[in-house]
Scaffold this motif. Structure first.
Motif, mmCIF file in Angstrom:
data_model
loop_
_atom_site.group_PDB
_atom_site.id
_atom_site.type_symbol
_atom_site.label_atom_id
_atom_site.label_comp_id
_atom_site.label_asym_id
_atom_site.label_seq_id
_atom_site.Cartn_x
_atom_site.Cartn_y
_atom_site.Cartn_z
ATOM 1 N N TYR A 34 0.824 -1.212 0.000
ATOM 2 C CA TYR A 34 0.000 0.000 0.000
ATOM 3 C C TYR A 34 0.856 1.259 0.000
ATOM 4 O O TYR A 34 0.542 2.230 -0.696
ATOM 5 C CB TYR A 34 -0.922 -0.002 1.219
ATOM 6 C CG TYR A 34 -1.704 1.292 1.377
ATOM 7 C CD1 TYR A 34 -2.821 1.538 0.595
ATOM 8 C CD2 TYR A 34 -1.309 2.255 2.303
ATOM 9 C CE1 TYR A 34 -3.524 2.724 0.721
ATOM 10 C CE2 TYR A 34 -2.014 3.441 2.443
ATOM 11 C CZ TYR A 34 -3.121 3.672 1.655
ATOM 12 O OH TYR A 34 -3.818 4.852 1.792
ATOM 13 N N ASN A 35 1.952 1.238 0.749
ATOM 14 C CA ASN A 35 2.760 2.445 0.902
ATOM 15 C C ASN A 35 3.622 2.742 -0.323
ATOM 16 O O ASN A 35 3.848 3.915 -0.650
ATOM 17 C CB ASN A 35 3.659 2.306 2.135
ATOM 18 C CG ASN A 35 2.856 2.200 3.414
ATOM 19 O OD1 ASN A 35 1.780 2.772 3.521
ATOM 20 N ND2 ASN A 35 3.365 1.455 4.396
ATOM 21 N N ARG B 142 2.323 -0.952 -5.371
ATOM 22 C CA ARG B 142 0.861 -0.956 -5.326
ATOM 23 C C ARG B 142 0.269 -1.050 -6.722
ATOM 24 O O ARG B 142 -0.683 -1.805 -6.964
ATOM 25 C CB ARG B 142 0.362 0.306 -4.625
ATOM 26 C CG ARG B 142 -1.149 0.375 -4.482
ATOM 27 C CD ARG B 142 -1.573 1.546 -3.611
ATOM 28 N NE ARG B 142 -1.266 2.832 -4.214
ATOM 29 C CZ ARG B 142 -0.375 3.696 -3.747
ATOM 30 N NH1 ARG B 142 0.305 3.404 -2.645
ATOM 31 N NH2 ARG B 142 -0.148 4.848 -4.348
#
Length: 619
Positions: A372-373, A378
């Protein structure tokens, strides 16, 4: 001494290369673009930094050690195909009739046909009803024959299967007359196991290593695969199928990661392609067994028994040295590389082996939250998840579409299994000619085209429809092989298995979606959704970078080497102001490339008198 002299020769050869590149750029100004030059700079940086690839070259690109590793990954794939497709053969339709053995108390010499004729009601067409029987009465046989029986009720003492020659799950657990369990619900349970197992074993493989995860997966195949032959209830069977699906997805993820991290260049793709070909061989092996064995328990006993010899993997299966290095086990990684070189009868230069260094401290903190980061990670995960969902949904939809043509189950498994072998072998040519990205696009486009043809062709053309469905499975089988290779190369070593597990969630979700939509008995909607999702997947594929001939990323910091990084964009803006010429930009990038190469060579050239250096004469 030879190593030092070679370094000097390479150092002298850089400047003519620099002049040649600048001359080539001036001679063909239109053939060069800033993007091409930046791509060269990134590739040069990557090759210089990928010390592990150089060590694997010294170990031997595809020697005895690598060939043995590939063979070790082939064998379980035959068994994986067996355990995945076993439900097709143990859950066959049966025609049940009520057990009316009560009449044998008054007529012990009755044949089975006479017994059924006296105790079972008939349909209007004259056939016996399957789920009803005449209510037992306290009459003698002559009265029953003379007056007959009139009152019916549901089966009270179980069922008999006079027309069945083989023992299956249906007649073992009497899954008939309101107790039916269709194959779609069973395969949904199997897909649910893949859903959970892909996440659990993906995390486990990145945390504990490829070697222990593969061993635990094989142990799961022994317990839940071979052990299925001893279940006593249908619910136990479902539980064991749930467990074996987790084990097989755990093995798939870990074995692909292990092969990806040990092999280089085209050998990596060839190994995974052949691994998938052996999966197709396993389907044909299962079909032959199912056709010859009369009992479903024997099928699991005979087909699952080859899992036990795989226990010797404890002593011969290697761990991934890339994983060892990324997890701070430098000495173990060196020992593993030296062992591989010894098997290949090669020697790794000590100077090259000493270049291996532990990763920076922050690398060891890589976790699932990085999906996610990290923006690039992602994007890769979401795009590949979309592709995996599309291929899974389309593949399962076509498989169920093939069943609509009332084909023999053995024939319906053998033909796709035979076709998938050349489909996967064709990937070797595609990958070498057009790379990973466009191979995936080409195979997916062909699958989309066949789905469109199935959608518009009239169902009366049965033979053409069967051909189109088989061609669609051919294309999607190639897509499966390509995206396994592509996804493994896109993901970094520190999160490779976790990433494969996450996109496997999308694969399981696609399978479950297909089963749910097919169960609604809609005619056009399943194929229409195949077309729509495939078109979206084709668009998303254009967002991914090419990985062919690129170094394998180990840490998240390696991702800027695969895409245009911020530093290069700033460089381009600084050296190309308004009104500036492209030649200045090209020369600047070329100079920076050669300057980096020169500085890298100088940094590795020994300085006489420096502490710790070795005198060349002493080598």
């Amino acid at each position: 001494m030879s190593g030092e002299s070679n370094c000097k020769v390479k150092h002298r050869s850089h400047h003519p290369s620099k002049n040649l590149n600048q001359h080539e750029a001036q001679e063909h100004p239109n053939s060069w673009s800033l993007e091409m030059l930046l791509r060269r700079l990134r590739a040069t940086e990557a090759n210089q930094d990928d010390k592990f690839a150089h060590i694997l070259d010294a170990v031997g690109e595809f020697g005895t050690f690598q060939r043995r590793l590939v063979v070790l990954t082939f064998i379980p794939n035959i068994l994986l195909a067996f355990f995945i497709s076993a439900d097709v053969f143990v859950f066959t339709a049966q025609k049940p009739y009520c057990n009316t053995s009560w009449i044998l108390a008054v007529g012990p010499n009755l044949t089975e046909a006479e017994q059924m004729n006296l105790t079972l009601p008939r349909e209007p067409n004259g056939s016996f009803q399957t789920c009803l029987m005449y209510l037992p009465v306290a009459w003698d046989l002559d009265s029953i024959i003379q007056f007959g029986l009139n009152h019916t009720e549901s089966c009270q003492d179980g069922w008999i299967y006079p027309d069945t020659k083989k023992r299956s799950l249906v007649n073992e657990f009497d899954l008939v007359c309101g107790k039916e369990q269709n194959s779609e619900s069973m395969q949904t349970m199997f897909a649910a196991g893949i859903l959970t197992g892909s996440l659990i074993f993906g995390l486990m493989s990145d945390k504990l290593g490829r070697y222990p995860t593969i061993l635990m997966s094989l142990l799961g195949l022994i317990i839940f695969g071979f052990g299925t032959a001893f279940v006593n209830t249908f619910h136990q069977y479902l539980f064991f199928r749930f467990g074996v699906s987790q084990a097989l997805v755990g093995y798939t993820i870990s074995s692909v990661s292990l092969a990806t991290e040990w092999l280089v260049a085209e050998h990596r793709s060839h190994a995974i392609i052949l691994e998938h070909c052996f999966f197709s061989v396993g389907v044909m092996f299962l079909t032959g067994l199912a056709n010859s064995l009369p009992h479903w328990r024997l099928l699991f006993l005979v087909g699952g028994a080859p899992v036990f010899p795989l226990i010797f993997y404890i002593w011969i299966l290697p761990e991934s040295p890339r994983w060892l290095l990324m997890n701070g086990k430098l000495e173990e990684a060196k020992q593993m590389l030296c062992y591989a070189a010894g098997v290949n009868k090669k020697t790794i230069p000590l100077s090259l082996l000493n270049k291996l260094q532990l990763p920076r401290k922050k690398v060891t903190k890589a976790s699932v939250l990085d999906f996610y980061n990290n923006r690039h990670l992602r994007r890769v995960t979401l795009v590949m998840g979309c592709v995996w969902f599309t291929v899974s949904y389309s593949y399962f939809t076509l498989c169920f579409k093939l069943k609509d043509f009332a084909m023999n189950i053995h024939f319906g498994q053998v033909i796709p299994g035979i076709m998938e072998v050349p489909a996967r072998l064709c990937c070797i040519f595609l990958l070498e000619q057009i790379g990973r990205k466009w191979s995936l696009v080409a195979s997916l486009f062909q699958g989309t085209l066949t789905c469109l043809l199935i959608l518009i062709l009239p169902p009366e053309l049965k033979s053409i429809m069967v051909l189109m469905v088989a061609l669609g499975e051919f294309s999607l089988a190639a897509s499966v092989t390509v995206f396994f290779i592509y996804t493994a190369e896109l993901l970094p070593t520190v999160l490779r298995a976790t990433g494969l597990g996450l996109v496997s969630l999308a694969w399981a979700a696609g399978a479950i979606s297909s089963l749910m939509i097919i169960s609604q008995r809609l005619t056009l909607l399943p194929i229409l959704l195949c077309c729509v999702s495939a078109i979206l997947a084709l668009f998303f594929c254009s967002l991914l970078p090419e990985t062919q001939d690129q170094p394998l990323p180990d840490i998240l910091e390696h991702y800027p080497l695969q895409t245009r990084n911020v530093a290069e964009e700033l460089l381009a803006k600084e050296v190309a102001p308004e009104g500036g010429t492209g030649d200045v930009v090209r020369n600047t990038v070329l100079d920076s490339t050669m300057l980096k190469l020169d500085s890298d060579v100088l940094s590795h050239t020994p300085v006489p008198g420096r502490a710790g250096d070795t005198d060349p004469q002493n080598d």
